[in-house]
Design an enzyme around this catalytic site. Structure first.
Site, PDB file in Angstrom:
ATOM      1  N   CYS A   1     -10.296  -5.000   0.686  1.00 26.11           N
ATOM      2  CA  CYS A   1     -11.407  -4.037   0.685  1.00 26.11           C
ATOM      3  C   CYS A   1     -12.296  -4.263  -0.538  1.00 26.11           C
ATOM      4  O   CYS A   1     -11.925  -4.980  -1.486  1.00 26.11           O
ATOM      5  CB  CYS A   1     -10.868  -2.605   0.705  1.00 26.11           C
ATOM      6  SG  CYS A   1     -10.295  -2.027  -0.901  1.00 26.11           S
TER       7      CYS A   1
ATOM      8  N   GLU B   1       0.387   5.168   0.729  1.00 21.98           N
ATOM      9  CA  GLU B   1      -0.521   6.180   1.274  1.00 21.98           C
ATOM     10  C   GLU B   1      -0.105   7.584   0.857  1.00 21.98           C
ATOM     11  O   GLU B   1       0.961   7.797   0.256  1.00 21.98           O
ATOM     12  CB  GLU B   1      -0.576   6.032   2.800  1.00 21.98           C
ATOM     13  CG  GLU B   1      -1.165   4.681   3.197  1.00 21.98           C
ATOM     14  CD  GLU B   1      -1.411   4.520   4.686  1.00 21.98           C
ATOM     15  OE1 GLU B   1      -0.926   5.358   5.486  1.00 21.98           O
ATOM     16  OE2 GLU B   1      -2.098   3.538   5.043  1.00 21.98           O
TER      17      GLU B   1
ATOM     18  N   GLU C   1      -3.128  -4.587  -3.004  1.00 22.12           N
ATOM     19  CA  GLU C   1      -3.644  -5.498  -4.028  1.00 22.12           C
ATOM     20  C   GLU C   1      -3.708  -4.804  -5.383  1.00 22.12           C
ATOM     21  O   GLU C   1      -3.271  -5.335  -6.393  1.00 22.12           O
ATOM     22  CB  GLU C   1      -5.056  -5.994  -3.653  1.00 22.12           C
ATOM     23  CG  GLU C   1      -5.121  -6.811  -2.389  1.00 22.12           C
ATOM     24  CD  GLU C   1      -5.400  -5.960  -1.159  1.00 22.12           C
ATOM     25  OE1 GLU C   1      -4.823  -4.854  -1.046  1.00 22.12           O
ATOM     26  OE2 GLU C   1      -6.188  -6.404  -0.312  1.00 22.12           O
TER      27      GLU C   1
ATOM     28  N   ASN D   1       0.823  -1.209   0.000  1.00 20.19           N
ATOM     29  CA  ASN D   1       0.000   0.000   0.000  1.00 20.19           C
ATOM     30  C   ASN D   1       0.856   1.258   0.000  1.00 20.19           C
ATOM     31  O   ASN D   1       1.929   1.305   0.610  1.00 20.19           O
ATOM     32  CB  ASN D   1      -1.034   0.006   1.139  1.00 20.19           C
ATOM     33  CG  ASN D   1      -0.457  -0.267   2.507  1.00 20.19           C
ATOM     34  OD1 ASN D   1       0.567  -0.923   2.650  1.00 20.19           O
ATOM     35  ND2 ASN D   1      -1.127   0.227   3.525  1.00 20.19           N
TER      36      ASN D   1
ATOM     37  N   CYS E   1     -10.800  -3.456  -4.014  1.00 22.37           N
ATOM     38  CA  CYS E   1      -9.838  -4.449  -4.521  1.00 22.37           C
ATOM     39  C   CYS E   1     -10.556  -5.709  -4.992  1.00 22.37           C
ATOM     40  O   CYS E   1     -10.157  -6.347  -5.963  1.00 22.37           O
ATOM     41  CB  CYS E   1      -8.805  -4.776  -3.454  1.00 22.37           C
ATOM     42  SG  CYS E   1      -7.662  -3.401  -3.172  1.00 22.37           S
TER      43      CYS E   1
ATOM     44  N   CYS F   1      -4.304   0.718  -2.346  1.00 20.52           N
ATOM     45  CA  CYS F   1      -4.119  -0.553  -1.628  1.00 20.52           C
ATOM     46  C   CYS F   1      -3.019  -1.395  -2.286  1.00 20.52           C
ATOM     47  O   CYS F   1      -2.750  -1.274  -3.485  1.00 20.52           O
ATOM     48  CB  CYS F   1      -5.402  -1.369  -1.669  1.00 20.52           C
ATOM     49  SG  CYS F   1      -6.758  -0.684  -0.716  1.00 20.52           S
TER      50      CYS F   1
HETATM   51  N1  THU Z   1      -5.335  -1.483   2.544  1.00 26.19           N
HETATM   52  C1  THU Z   1      -4.818  -2.294   1.579  1.00 26.19           C
HETATM   53  O1  THU Z   1      -3.686  -2.087   1.109  1.00 26.19           O
HETATM   54  N2  THU Z   1      -5.571  -3.318   1.135  1.00 26.19           N
HETATM   55  C2  THU Z   1      -6.825  -3.601   1.586  1.00 26.19           C
HETATM   56  O2  THU Z   1      -7.483  -4.477   1.044  1.00 26.19           O
HETATM   57  C3  THU Z   1      -7.376  -2.875   2.738  1.00 26.19           C
HETATM   58  C4  THU Z   1      -6.651  -1.664   3.134  1.00 26.19           C
HETATM   59  C5  THU Z   1      -4.537  -0.351   2.997  1.00 26.19           C
HETATM   60  C6  THU Z   1      -5.097   0.988   2.608  1.00 26.19           C
HETATM   61  C7  THU Z   1      -4.497   1.887   3.662  1.00 26.19           C
HETATM   62  O3  THU Z   1      -3.190   2.254   3.242  1.00 26.19           O
HETATM   63  C8  THU Z   1      -4.356   0.990   4.884  1.00 26.19           C
HETATM   64  O4  THU Z   1      -4.469  -0.339   4.407  1.00 26.19           O
HETATM   65  C9  THU Z   1      -5.414   1.225   5.938  1.00 26.19           C
HETATM   66  O5  THU Z   1      -6.689   1.157   5.400  1.00 26.19           O
END
Ligand code: THU
Length: 160
Positions: A112, A64, A75, A62, A115, A73
Site C-alpha cells: 500500500c 488487524e 510491511e 498484518n 508502506c 500492515c
Molecule cells: N495489508 C498489508 O499488510 N500490506 C499491504 O501492503 C496492503 C494491505 C493488509 C492490511 C489489512 O490487514 C489487509 O491487508 C487488507 O487490507
C-alpha cells in the site's frame, strides 16, 4: 510543453526456483509469517520478511483491529521492528507475500501507499537502496529500490 517518461524496471521471475537461495529463503519466511497474520476482518493475510545488512532476518504480518485504522500492515510491522531493534543496520531486502481464502495470491502482491512511504524513509535514512520482492503464484516481481514503487515521492530531502 514537454512530455517526460519515467522508467520503472521490474524483474519478473516465474517462481521461487528462479530466485537466488537467499531471496528464496526470505520469501519462504514471508510465506510462513503470512500464516500467522491476525486478519479476522479482511481475511487477507500478508507476510513480510526483511534481510538486514548484518544478515539478520526478521518477519512480521498484518495485525488487524476491530477499530480498523488501528491495524497495521505486514510491511510496516516488520520494518518498524527492524528499525526499533537494529537502528544502525540498513534493511537490504524486503519480501512480501499475501494469501486469501484460496491460498497464495495469484498476482504479485502490491504494498500500500503508506508502506511505500515507510520504505522510502528507510532508504533515505541509511542511504541504501532496498530490494523489494513481491510474491505471487503467477509471478514474483523484484524491484531494485523503492523509487520504482513510489515515483514522485515526498522524501526527507523534499523538506529542504
Ligand atoms: N495489508 C498489508 O499488510 N500490506 C499491504 O501492503 C496492503 C494491505 C493488509 C492490511 C489489512 O490487514 C489487509 O491487508 C487488507 O487490507
Amino acid at each position: 510543453m514537454q512530455t517526460k517518461e519515467i522508467r520503472i524496471i521490474v524483474h519478473e521471475y516465474s517462481g521461487l526456483d528462479e530466485l537466488s537461495e537467499t531471496d528464496r529463503q526470505l520469501v519462504l519466511q514471508a510465506r510462513e509469517a503470512a500464516l500467522k497474520a491476525y486478519a479476522p476482518y479482511s481475511g487477507f493475510q500478508v507476510g513480510a520478511a526483511v534481510r538486514l545488512a548484518n544478515e539478520v532476518v526478521l518477519s512480521g504480518n498484518n495485525q488487524e483491529n476491530a477499530a480498523y485504522p488501528t491495524g497495521l500492515c505486514a510491511e510496516r510491522t516488520v520494518l518498524f521492528y527492524a528499525n526499533a531493534n537494529y537502528p544502525e543496520v540498513p534493511v537490504q531486502t524486503l519480501a512480501v507475500t499475501a494469501r486469501n481464502s484460496t491460498g497464495l495470491v495469484h498476482e504479485p502482491v502490491k504494498p500500500c501507499g503508506g508502506c511505500r512511504q515507510a520504505l522510502l524513509e528507510i532508504e533515505a535514512r541509511f542511504q541504501q537502496k532496498i530490494k523489494v520482492i513481491l510474491d505471487g503464484e503467477k509471478a514474483i516481481w523484484v524491484l531494485n529500490g523503492v523509487e520504482s514503487l513510489l515515483p514522485f515521492s515526498f522524501k526527507p530531502s523534499s523538506l529542504s
